[in-house]
Enzyme design. Structure first.
Site, PDB file in Angstrom:
ATOM      1  N   ARG A   1      -0.711  14.689  12.873  1.00 46.84           N
ATOM      2  CA  ARG A   1      -0.258  14.062  11.710  1.00 46.84           C
ATOM      3  C   ARG A   1      -0.415  15.559  10.794  1.00 46.84           C
ATOM      4  O   ARG A   1      -0.540  15.635   9.536  1.00 46.84           O
ATOM      5  CB  ARG A   1      -1.534  13.286  10.864  1.00 46.84           C
ATOM      6  CG  ARG A   1      -1.999  12.303  11.221  1.00 46.84           C
ATOM      7  CD  ARG A   1      -0.275  11.192  11.280  1.00 46.84           C
ATOM      8  NE  ARG A   1       0.050  10.456   9.907  1.00 46.84           N
ATOM      9  CZ  ARG A   1      -0.669   9.628   9.810  1.00 46.84           C
ATOM     10  NH1 ARG A   1      -1.683   9.221  10.375  1.00 46.84           N
ATOM     11  NH2 ARG A   1       0.221   9.191   8.184  1.00 46.84           N
TER      12      ARG A   1
ATOM     13  N   LYS B   1       0.820  -1.291   0.214  1.00 49.63           N
ATOM     14  CA  LYS B   1      -0.328  -0.305  -0.134  1.00 49.63           C
ATOM     15  C   LYS B   1       1.183   1.186   0.001  1.00 49.63           C
ATOM     16  O   LYS B   1       0.580   2.727  -0.766  1.00 49.63           O
ATOM     17  CB  LYS B   1      -1.061   0.363   1.031  1.00 49.63           C
ATOM     18  CG  LYS B   1      -1.784   1.058   1.699  1.00 49.63           C
ATOM     19  CD  LYS B   1      -2.317   1.238   2.875  1.00 49.63           C
ATOM     20  CE  LYS B   1      -1.754   1.765   3.765  1.00 49.63           C
ATOM     21  NZ  LYS B   1      -1.951   3.206   4.597  1.00 49.63           N
ATOM     22  N   ASN B   2       2.469   1.443   0.805  1.00 50.33           N
ATOM     23  CA  ASN B   2       2.639   2.519   0.853  1.00 50.33           C
ATOM     24  C   ASN B   2       4.043   2.659  -0.094  1.00 50.33           C
ATOM     25  O   ASN B   2       4.261   3.466   0.159  1.00 50.33           O
ATOM     26  CB  ASN B   2       3.178   2.936   2.504  1.00 50.33           C
ATOM     27  CG  ASN B   2       2.446   3.353   4.229  1.00 50.33           C
ATOM     28  OD1 ASN B   2       0.780   2.747   3.028  1.00 50.33           O
ATOM     29  ND2 ASN B   2       2.432   2.108   4.769  1.00 50.33           N
TER      30      ASN B   2
ATOM     31  N   ASP C   1       4.728   0.855  12.562  1.00 50.56           N
ATOM     32  CA  ASP C   1       3.803   0.693  11.603  1.00 50.56           C
ATOM     33  C   ASP C   1       3.327  -1.137  12.160  1.00 50.56           C
ATOM     34  O   ASP C   1       2.232  -1.402  12.162  1.00 50.56           O
ATOM     35  CB  ASP C   1       3.446   0.947  10.742  1.00 50.56           C
ATOM     36  CG  ASP C   1       3.479   2.141   9.560  1.00 50.56           C
ATOM     37  OD1 ASP C   1       3.466   1.663   8.255  1.00 50.56           O
ATOM     38  OD2 ASP C   1       2.783   2.781  10.396  1.00 50.56           O
TER      39      ASP C   1
ATOM     40  N   CYS D   1      -5.620  12.433  12.373  1.00 52.07           N
ATOM     41  CA  CYS D   1      -6.562  11.052  12.455  1.00 52.07           C
ATOM     42  C   CYS D   1      -5.984  10.874  13.738  1.00 52.07           C
ATOM     43  O   CYS D   1      -5.869  11.405  14.768  1.00 52.07           O
ATOM     44  CB  CYS D   1      -5.788  10.049  11.182  1.00 52.07           C
ATOM     45  SG  CYS D   1      -4.126   9.569  11.584  1.00 52.07           S
TER      46      CYS D   1
ATOM     47  N   ARG E   1      -9.052  -0.620   4.673  1.00 53.09           N
ATOM     48  CA  ARG E   1      -7.949  -0.024   3.904  1.00 53.09           C
ATOM     49  C   ARG E   1      -7.132   0.091   3.964  1.00 53.09           C
ATOM     50  O   ARG E   1      -5.916   0.030   2.256  1.00 53.09           O
ATOM     51  CB  ARG E   1      -7.967   1.532   5.148  1.00 53.09           C
ATOM     52  CG  ARG E   1      -9.274   2.092   5.068  1.00 53.09           C
ATOM     53  CD  ARG E   1      -8.320   3.305   5.928  1.00 53.09           C
ATOM     54  NE  ARG E   1      -7.300   4.226   5.252  1.00 53.09           N
ATOM     55  CZ  ARG E   1      -6.620   4.641   6.238  1.00 53.09           C
ATOM     56  NH1 ARG E   1      -6.589   5.282   7.265  1.00 53.09           N
ATOM     57  NH2 ARG E   1      -5.772   5.515   5.216  1.00 53.09           N
TER      58      ARG E   1
HETATM   59  C1  EPZ Z   1       3.804   6.975   6.215  1.00 54.75           C
HETATM   60  O1  EPZ Z   1       2.943   8.050   7.008  1.00 54.75           O
HETATM   61  C2  EPZ Z   1       3.181   5.773   5.963  1.00 54.75           C
HETATM   62  N1  EPZ Z   1       2.101   6.329   5.241  1.00 54.75           N
HETATM   63  C3  EPZ Z   1       2.694   5.624   7.650  1.00 54.75           C
HETATM   64  O2  EPZ Z   1       1.715   4.637   7.919  1.00 54.75           O
HETATM   65  C4  EPZ Z   1       4.042   5.235   8.528  1.00 54.75           C
HETATM   66  O3  EPZ Z   1       3.071   5.362   9.468  1.00 54.75           O
HETATM   67  C5  EPZ Z   1       5.020   6.770   8.612  1.00 54.75           C
HETATM   68  O4  EPZ Z   1       4.364   7.035   6.958  1.00 54.75           O
HETATM   69  C6  EPZ Z   1       5.725   6.509   9.265  1.00 54.75           C
HETATM   70  O5  EPZ Z   1       6.363   5.743   8.959  1.00 54.75           O
HETATM   71  C7  EPZ Z   1       2.065   6.430   3.421  1.00 54.75           C
HETATM   72  O6  EPZ Z   1       3.329   6.494   3.237  1.00 54.75           O
HETATM   73  C8  EPZ Z   1       1.288   6.095   3.002  1.00 54.75           C
HETATM   74  P1  EPZ Z   1       5.926  10.692   8.236  1.00 54.75           P
HETATM   75  P2  EPZ Z   1       3.556   9.351   6.957  1.00 54.75           P
HETATM   76  O7  EPZ Z   1       5.287  12.104   7.582  1.00 54.75           O
HETATM   77  O8  EPZ Z   1       4.442  10.313   5.489  1.00 54.75           O
HETATM   78  C9  EPZ Z   1       5.875  14.142  12.144  1.00 54.75           C
HETATM   79  C10 EPZ Z   1      -0.310   2.799   7.591  1.00 54.75           C
HETATM   80  O9  EPZ Z   1      -0.207   2.437   9.513  1.00 54.75           O
HETATM   81  N2  EPZ Z   1       5.552  15.187  10.502  1.00 54.75           N
HETATM   82  O10 EPZ Z   1       6.504  10.368   8.014  1.00 54.75           O
HETATM   83  O11 EPZ Z   1       2.186  10.499   7.171  1.00 54.75           O
HETATM   84  C11 EPZ Z   1       4.220  13.218  11.806  1.00 54.75           C
HETATM   85  O12 EPZ Z   1       3.344  13.481  13.135  1.00 54.75           O
HETATM   86  C12 EPZ Z   1       0.516   4.488   8.151  1.00 54.75           C
HETATM   87  O13 EPZ Z   1       0.456   2.586   6.678  1.00 54.75           O
HETATM   88  C13 EPZ Z   1       5.421  16.693  10.687  1.00 54.75           C
HETATM   89  O14 EPZ Z   1       5.570  17.134  11.944  1.00 54.75           O
HETATM   90  O15 EPZ Z   1       4.523   9.493   8.031  1.00 54.75           O
HETATM   91  C14 EPZ Z   1       5.116  12.001  12.654  1.00 54.75           C
HETATM   92  O16 EPZ Z   1       5.017  12.267  13.582  1.00 54.75           O
HETATM   93  C15 EPZ Z   1       0.115   5.292   9.322  1.00 54.75           C
HETATM   94  N3  EPZ Z   1       5.082  17.113   9.936  1.00 54.75           N
HETATM   95  C16 EPZ Z   1       6.221  11.750  12.052  1.00 54.75           C
HETATM   96  O17 EPZ Z   1       6.394  13.404  11.362  1.00 54.75           O
HETATM   97  C17 EPZ Z   1       5.586  17.155   8.634  1.00 54.75           C
HETATM   98  O18 EPZ Z   1       4.872  17.504   7.606  1.00 54.75           O
HETATM   99  C18 EPZ Z   1       6.521  10.936  11.213  1.00 54.75           C
HETATM  100  O19 EPZ Z   1       5.667  11.428   9.694  1.00 54.75           O
HETATM  101  C19 EPZ Z   1       4.976  15.362   8.391  1.00 54.75           C
HETATM  102  C20 EPZ Z   1       5.645  14.995   9.382  1.00 54.75           C
END
Ligand code: EPZ
Length: 427
Positions: A127, A22-23, A313, A122, A405
């Site tokens: 996020r 998915k990711n 995850d 969420c 999902r």
């Molecule tokens: C990706 O989400 C994945 N989703 C998530 O998988 C996964 O948990 C996550 O990476 C971490 O590995 C997809 O790839 C579609 P991040 P993403 O930006 O990119 C903070 C699942 O279960 N942050 O790496 O949204 C954020 O709040 C899903 O398949 C900011 O502060 O995660 C978090 O604490 C859930 N500002 C941390 O960084 C930003 O602009 C990491 O988030 C972006 C992120």
């Protein structure tokens, strides 16, 4: 709303095939928007999020069609982005799938403008997407937040321009968005403090096949030389490492012996290390990994971290396994601020877990009891299914739309391993 019923206590046996990731698929489908033409993706998992992305594209003028694949072998998806004419991702679609934010970079780069609903929070956390927006601004995009939407447009030059971007923290979709945007920018972009997840490497590989010039994906510094145009491609989506980890955890929690086909050691090193530490035997076999688990594993501590650390995850799934381990485990979730929603549900099954901020102390119990439980987010719902596989009696997991999902027919895959599990159609 559907629910899933599980009669627990059966050690899983046999072999199971992991679907496409998915990711990995979601950003790759968005990359197709960068090229005026029809791209084809093989082994695309049949998931709610993928169907949502298809609706999003249709709304933007990018036609998506699907060829049904052989059951269990994924589907082929065609994305024809030649007719892209509406750079908008509306609230009603974005609110159901945060990954919609991945259209932002491609739309700005290809069409010079974008209007994307802010994803909002969420279940697992706020996020924010501030890193995405700050970085796009550094490449020359003019960004305004109005009425819950991100309005982005290019400056007078009519093209993003290469620049040095330093992320405050490693963000997976932030890194992916910027790799896609910078691929069509004028000049060289250097992204520092990037996410190193395998899905980032996969996306870079796809973009390079489309004609992008990218180096360093998989490290924390990625360099992109912008090009004028990218070309449509045909690409096979890699196996889903989180689904693979979930299926390995299902074997562990039931004390089973399972061959997880298409599970890849290099994608899961941190998780495999923890499962081995807990007492599971994991060996490469054929195109996957065979896992043999003891009736009861040992407690282990784990801390989630960006790749190559332990993946957030898989935290909920491992916690389910640790809830019946011999001893006490400490789990520290460092990525998301609210990713323990599964704890109160597991406690209703007899688990003994105390949460204090980012730390959960999991005291292993001898047995779990089946109960009615509520899914709250994608990986929490998977962890409750796992707990049900172990529990005595019947567990019913409600609101499994969360599960759908991110997992393609998980209950069918588990049935194939001997689990007594069935989906109950909701009213
Ligand atoms: C990706 O989400 C994945 N989703 C998530 O998988 C996964 O948990 C996550 O990476 C971490 O590995 C997809 O790839 C579609 P991040 P993403 O930006 O990119 C903070 C699942 O279960 N942050 O790496 O949204 C954020 O709040 C899903 O398949 C900011 O502060 O995660 C978090 O604490 C859930 N500002 C941390 O960084 C930003 O602009 C990491 O988030 C972006 C992120």
């Amino acid at each position: 709303m559907d629910s899933i019923e599980i009669d627990g206590g059966i050690p899983l046996r046999g072999e199971v095939r992991v679907s496409g990731s998915k990711n990995a698929a979601l950003p790759q489908l968005c990359a197709a928007l960068l090229a005026p033409g029809k791209s084809t993706f093989l082994e695309v998992p049949d998931l709610a999020d993928v169907r949502t992305m298809g609706r999003l594209f249709a709304n933007m003028g990018a036609k998506t069609t699907r060829d049904e694949g052989a059951p269990g072998n994924g589907h082929t998806l065609h994305v024809d982005a030649a007719g892209l004419d509406n750079p908008e991702a509306p609230y009603e679609l974005v609110k159901t799938m945060r990954a919609s934010v991945l259209v932002l970079g491609p739309l700005v780069a290809r069409m010079g403008r974008a209007r994307v609903s802010l994803p909002g929070g969420c279940a697992i956390g706020a996020r924010p997407i501030d890193q995405h927006l700050k970085a796009l601004t550094t490449l020359g995009a003019q960004i305004e937040l109005t009425h819950g939407y991100v309005e982005a447009r290019l400056g007078p030059s009519g093209r993003l321009r290469g620049a040095l971007v330093l992320f405050d923290l490693p963000t997976v979709t932030g890194t992916e968005n910027l790799m896609m945007a910078a691929s069509l920018a004028d000049g060289e972009t250097t992204l520092e403090n990037c996410a190193r997840e395998p899905e980032v490497v996969e996306l870079a590989r796809l973009l390079i096949a489309m004609g992008a010039q990218i180096e360093g994906a998989g490290t924390s510094v990625i360099t992109i030389q912008g090009v004028r145009e990218l070309k449509a491609i045909t690409h096979t989506v890699a196996p889903d490492r989180i689904e693979a980890g979930t299926l390995l955890a299902a074997a562990v929690i039931t004390g089973g012996d399972v061959l997880v086909r298409r599970a890849r050691e290099q994608d899961l090193e941190a998780a495999l290390k923890k499962l081995r530490e807990a007492g599971a035997t994991i060996t490469p076999e054929g195109d996957g990994l065979r896992i043999c688990a003891p009736e009861r594993i040992r407690a282990v501590d784990l801390v989630t971290a960006p790749f190559p650390g332990f993946p957030t995850d898989l935290q909920a799934q491992l916690m389910a396994c640790l809830s019946v381990a011999e001893g006490t485990s400490r789990v520290i979730e460092t990525i998301f601020e609210n990713r323990y929603m599964h704890v109160q549900e597991m406690s209703r099954m007899g688990a003994d877990i105390a949460v204090d901020g980012h730390t959960a102390v999991v005291r292993g119990v001898a047995r779990l009891q089946g109960a009615q439980v509520m899914a709250t987010d994608l990986r929490a719902s998977a962890s409750l299914v796992l707990a049900g596989l172990r529990a005595e009696g019947t567990t019913t997991v409600h609101r499994v739309y969360h599960l759908d999902r991110g997992y393609e027919a998980l209950e069918k895959k588990l049935q194939g391993l001997g689990a007594r599990i069935r989906r109950v159609k909701g009213v």
